[in-house]
Design a protein around this motif. Structure first.
Motif, PDB file in Angstrom:
ATOM      1  N   THR A   1      38.195  22.610 -16.114  1.00  0.00           N
ATOM      2  CA  THR A   1      38.868  23.140 -17.246  1.00  0.00           C
ATOM      3  C   THR A   1      39.531  22.239 -18.180  1.00  0.00           C
ATOM      4  OG1 THR A   1      41.000  22.873 -15.548  1.00  0.00           O
ATOM      5  CG2 THR A   1      39.765  24.999 -15.522  1.00  0.00           C
ATOM      6  N   ALA A   2      39.476  20.851 -17.839  1.00  0.00           N
ATOM      7  CA  ALA A   2      39.847  19.996 -18.915  1.00  0.00           C
ATOM      8  C   ALA A   2      39.058  20.050 -20.029  1.00  0.00           C
ATOM      9  CB  ALA A   2      39.645  18.583 -18.648  1.00  0.00           C
ATOM     10  N   PRO A   3      37.764  20.366 -20.272  1.00  0.00           N
ATOM     11  CA  PRO A   3      36.892  20.450 -21.342  1.00  0.00           C
ATOM     12  C   PRO A   3      37.359  21.754 -22.025  1.00  0.00           C
ATOM     13  CG  PRO A   3      35.470  19.781 -19.508  1.00  0.00           C
ATOM     14  CD  PRO A   3      36.699  20.112 -18.998  1.00  0.00           C
ATOM     15  N   LEU A   4      37.638  22.800 -21.358  1.00  0.00           N
ATOM     16  CA  LEU A   4      37.924  24.071 -21.704  1.00  0.00           C
ATOM     17  C   LEU A   4      39.480  24.063 -22.753  1.00  0.00           C
ATOM     18  CD1 LEU A   4      37.438  27.186 -21.787  1.00  0.00           C
ATOM     19  CD2 LEU A   4      38.719  27.319 -19.584  1.00  0.00           C
ATOM     20  N   ALA A   5      40.248  22.990 -22.222  1.00  0.00           N
ATOM     21  CA  ALA A   5      41.582  23.060 -22.797  1.00  0.00           C
ATOM     22  C   ALA A   5      41.479  22.418 -24.106  1.00  0.00           C
ATOM     23  CB  ALA A   5      42.538  22.129 -21.826  1.00  0.00           C
ATOM     24  N   GLY A   6      40.653  21.476 -24.380  1.00  0.00           N
ATOM     25  CA  GLY A   6      40.191  21.123 -25.861  1.00  0.00           C
ATOM     26  C   GLY A   6      39.552  22.104 -26.479  1.00  0.00           C
ATOM     27  N   LEU A   7      38.779  22.909 -25.767  1.00  0.00           N
ATOM     28  CA  LEU A   7      38.224  24.267 -26.616  1.00  0.00           C
ATOM     29  C   LEU A   7      39.190  25.003 -27.162  1.00  0.00           C
ATOM     30  CD1 LEU A   7      35.984  25.901 -27.605  1.00  0.00           C
ATOM     31  CD2 LEU A   7      35.446  26.452 -25.463  1.00  0.00           C
ATOM     32  N   VAL A   8      40.077  25.228 -26.370  1.00  0.00           N
ATOM     33  CA  VAL A   8      41.066  26.552 -26.350  1.00  0.00           C
ATOM     34  C   VAL A   8      42.032  25.788 -27.747  1.00  0.00           C
ATOM     35  CG1 VAL A   8      43.603  27.306 -25.667  1.00  0.00           C
ATOM     36  CG2 VAL A   8      41.366  27.247 -24.263  1.00  0.00           C
ATOM     37  N   ALA A   9      42.516  24.532 -27.897  1.00  0.00           N
ATOM     38  CA  ALA A   9      43.178  24.130 -28.682  1.00  0.00           C
ATOM     39  C   ALA A   9      42.375  24.399 -30.195  1.00  0.00           C
ATOM     40  CB  ALA A   9      43.310  22.686 -28.617  1.00  0.00           C
ATOM     41  N   ALA A  10      41.013  23.875 -30.211  1.00  0.00           N
ATOM     42  CA  ALA A  10      40.148  24.205 -31.394  1.00  0.00           C
ATOM     43  C   ALA A  10      39.955  25.523 -31.656  1.00  0.00           C
ATOM     44  CB  ALA A  10      38.778  23.603 -31.336  1.00  0.00           C
ATOM     45  N   PHE A  11      39.752  26.459 -30.867  1.00  0.00           N
ATOM     46  CA  PHE A  11      39.849  27.910 -31.023  1.00  0.00           C
ATOM     47  C   PHE A  11      40.973  28.557 -31.790  1.00  0.00           C
ATOM     48  CE2 PHE A  11      40.082  32.260 -29.768  1.00  0.00           C
ATOM     49  CZ  PHE A  11      39.045  32.829 -30.239  1.00  0.00           C
ATOM     50  N   ILE A  12      42.119  27.903 -31.059  1.00  0.00           N
ATOM     51  CA  ILE A  12      43.411  28.519 -31.782  1.00  0.00           C
ATOM     52  C   ILE A  12      43.761  27.878 -33.029  1.00  0.00           C
ATOM     53  CG2 ILE A  12      45.959  28.169 -31.709  1.00  0.00           C
ATOM     54  CD1 ILE A  12      45.763  28.342 -28.448  1.00  0.00           C
ATOM     55  N   PHE A  13      43.380  26.850 -33.435  1.00  0.00           N
ATOM     56  CA  PHE A  13      43.103  26.033 -34.759  1.00  0.00           C
ATOM     57  C   PHE A  13      42.325  27.185 -35.611  1.00  0.00           C
ATOM     58  CE2 PHE A  13      41.073  23.965 -38.163  1.00  0.00           C
ATOM     59  CZ  PHE A  13      42.221  23.320 -38.865  1.00  0.00           C
ATOM     60  N   ALA A  14      40.944  27.538 -35.312  1.00  0.00           N
ATOM     61  CA  ALA A  14      40.248  28.466 -35.875  1.00  0.00           C
ATOM     62  C   ALA A  14      40.735  29.819 -36.580  1.00  0.00           C
ATOM     63  CB  ALA A  14      38.791  28.606 -35.628  1.00  0.00           C
ATOM     64  N   VAL A  15      41.335  30.275 -35.342  1.00  0.00           N
ATOM     65  CA  VAL A  15      41.913  31.835 -35.256  1.00  0.00           C
ATOM     66  C   VAL A  15      43.222  31.790 -36.315  1.00  0.00           C
ATOM     67  CG1 VAL A  15      42.557  33.720 -34.138  1.00  0.00           C
ATOM     68  CG2 VAL A  15      40.729  32.353 -33.257  1.00  0.00           C
ATOM     69  N   GLN A  16      43.842  30.443 -36.195  1.00  0.00           N
ATOM     70  CA  GLN A  16      45.068  30.544 -37.200  1.00  0.00           C
ATOM     71  C   GLN A  16      44.659  30.493 -38.465  1.00  0.00           C
ATOM     72  OE1 GLN A  16      47.972  27.643 -36.303  1.00  0.00           O
ATOM     73  NE2 GLN A  16      48.508  28.625 -34.231  1.00  0.00           N
ATOM     74  N   MET A  17      43.468  30.457 -39.123  1.00  0.00           N
ATOM     75  CA  MET A  17      42.830  30.268 -40.450  1.00  0.00           C
ATOM     76  C   MET A  17      42.711  31.686 -40.781  1.00  0.00           C
ATOM     77  SD  MET A  17      40.439  26.999 -40.739  1.00  0.00           S
ATOM     78  CE  MET A  17      40.365  27.221 -42.522  1.00  0.00           C
ATOM     79  N   LEU A  18      42.834  32.550 -39.889  1.00  0.00           N
ATOM     80  CA  LEU A  18      42.374  33.833 -40.181  1.00  0.00           C
ATOM     81  C   LEU A  18      43.524  34.935 -40.338  1.00  0.00           C
ATOM     82  CD1 LEU A  18      39.538  34.612 -37.693  1.00  0.00           C
ATOM     83  CD2 LEU A  18      39.338  33.432 -39.912  1.00  0.00           C
ATOM     84  N   ASN A  19      44.356  34.739 -41.437  1.00  0.00           N
ATOM     85  CA  ASN A  19      45.456  35.732 -41.720  1.00  0.00           C
ATOM     86  C   ASN A  19      45.110  37.196 -41.913  1.00  0.00           C
ATOM     87  OD1 ASN A  19      46.653  33.095 -42.100  1.00  0.00           O
ATOM     88  ND2 ASN A  19      48.287  34.153 -43.178  1.00  0.00           N
TER      89      ASN A  19
END
Length: 344
Positions: free
Chosen positions: A39-57
């Motif tokens: 799950t440690a690699p998944l946590a980094g992915l979750v952060a990156a995914f949230i960054f990406a989705v926050q760009m989608l107003n």
């Protein structure tokens, strides 16, 4: 809901910074219990995914848009302690690289968008999961409700901080009504995104979703007319039906890059909920220029590239890569410290 510099005075911003620092420190200790080698690699992915989705107003009302806050999503996927760290990493990258969210207001943003959303969402999620049947559908339903409530809760806490340290003289009742009203609508979008994402991951790898742990009830056997728990089965050697964690990680990274590098071009250009309320109510009168306003990636564009689509796409891809690298590195260190502590 990125609070810029100038909305909140220096003493209250500093106090919020202390709260945020304490939450991050607690998150670093708590994440050791939540993370393992899968799950440690998944946590980094979750952060990156949230960054990406926050760009989608996405549009929520006339002249207003909203975007994912991500606290509920992070807490459910990787755990509440790790979830706070995920949001903190995202906000740090946005503030330093993209001039999004004030640097002096970083503590306010982590407190509001990270701590409040995670605590409220995960508490409600766990309560609903305990009440609902132990099924995958229950996890997705609970994630919807938790995400929905977390957004207006964050708006209410921002209003409380504004009431204590706001730099403009606007009645708090007006700010509260406007903030909670528009963020209830944004919460619906947050809930849909959270539910779909959690549902997709649960469908292929429920074992990697923190909030779905213990989802399967123990097998019952009838012995002499009574039901008893069967002995636990030995761990399966083969990967789960959804494939290896590596495949999920690669698929998640590709999805984040597509969202940030391409889909973000079609996001709503309207101001988000906080920006709209600030302009309408006049609480943005003392807003200050961002310290990183001259950053080559400020406002989610690459300086020197004139084509808007290419500039925004490259900035989004760079942001995903930077957030993924910083998040994965931080969680790898947390995981290594846990391993070292166990071996000591």
């Amino acid at each position: 809901m990125h609070v810029p510099d100038g909305f909140i005075n220096a003493p209250v911003s500093a106090a919020a910074g202390v709260v945020a620092a304490g939450a991050v420190a607690a998150g670093l200790r708590g994440a050791r219990r939540e993370l393992d080698e899968r799950t440690a690699p998944l946590a980094g992915l979750v952060a990156a995914f949230i960054f990406a989705v926050q760009m989608l107003n996405f549009p929520v009302a006339a002249g207003t848009s909203g975007h994912l806050l991500g606290g509920a999503l992070a807490a459910i996927l990787v755990g509440p302690w790790t979830g706070v760290l995920c949001i903190a990493v995202v906000l740090l990258m946005q503030g330093i690289l993209f001039a999004d969210g004030g640097l002096t207001a970083l503590g306010v943003n982590i407190t509001v968008m990270g701590v409040v959303t995670v605590v409220v969402a995960y508490a409600l999620f766990r309560g609903l999961v305990l009440l609902l049947p132990r099924t995958r559908r229950s996890v997705t339903v609970a994630s919807f409700a938790a995400a929905l409530v977390s957004v207006p809760a964050a708006a209410a806490v921002f209003t409380l901080i504004y009431a204590i340290g706001g730099t403009t003289d606007v009645p708090v009742s007006k700010v509260l009504t406007a903030m909670v009203g528009v963020h209830v609508l944004i919460g619906v979008g947050e809930a849909v995104i959270t539910m779909l994402t959690v549902g997709a991951v649960v469908a292929v790898r429920p074992d990697l979703v923190y909030g779905a742990r213990g989802l399967t009830a123990p097998l019952k056997l009838r012995v002499d007319g009574e039901l008893v728990d069967a002995a636990p089965a030995a761990p399966a050697a083969a990967p789960a039906a959804g494939g290896s964690p590596k495949k999920l990680w690669i698929g998640g990274v590709v999805t984040a890059l597509v969202l940030a590098g391409f889909v973000s071009f079609y996001a709503s250009a309207n101001p988000d909920g906080l920006e709209k309320v600030a302009a309408d109510q006049g609480i943005d009168k003392n807003v200050e220029e961002h310290a990183a306003a001259d950053s080559p990636l400020a406002d989610y564009g690459v300086k020197g590239i004139e084509a808007p689509r290419l500039s925004g796409g490259l900035a989004g891809a760079i942001g995903v890569g930077a957030t993924l690298a910083v998040g994965t590195g931080a969680f790898w260190v947390v995981r290594r410290r846990k391993t070292a502590a166990l071996e000591a």
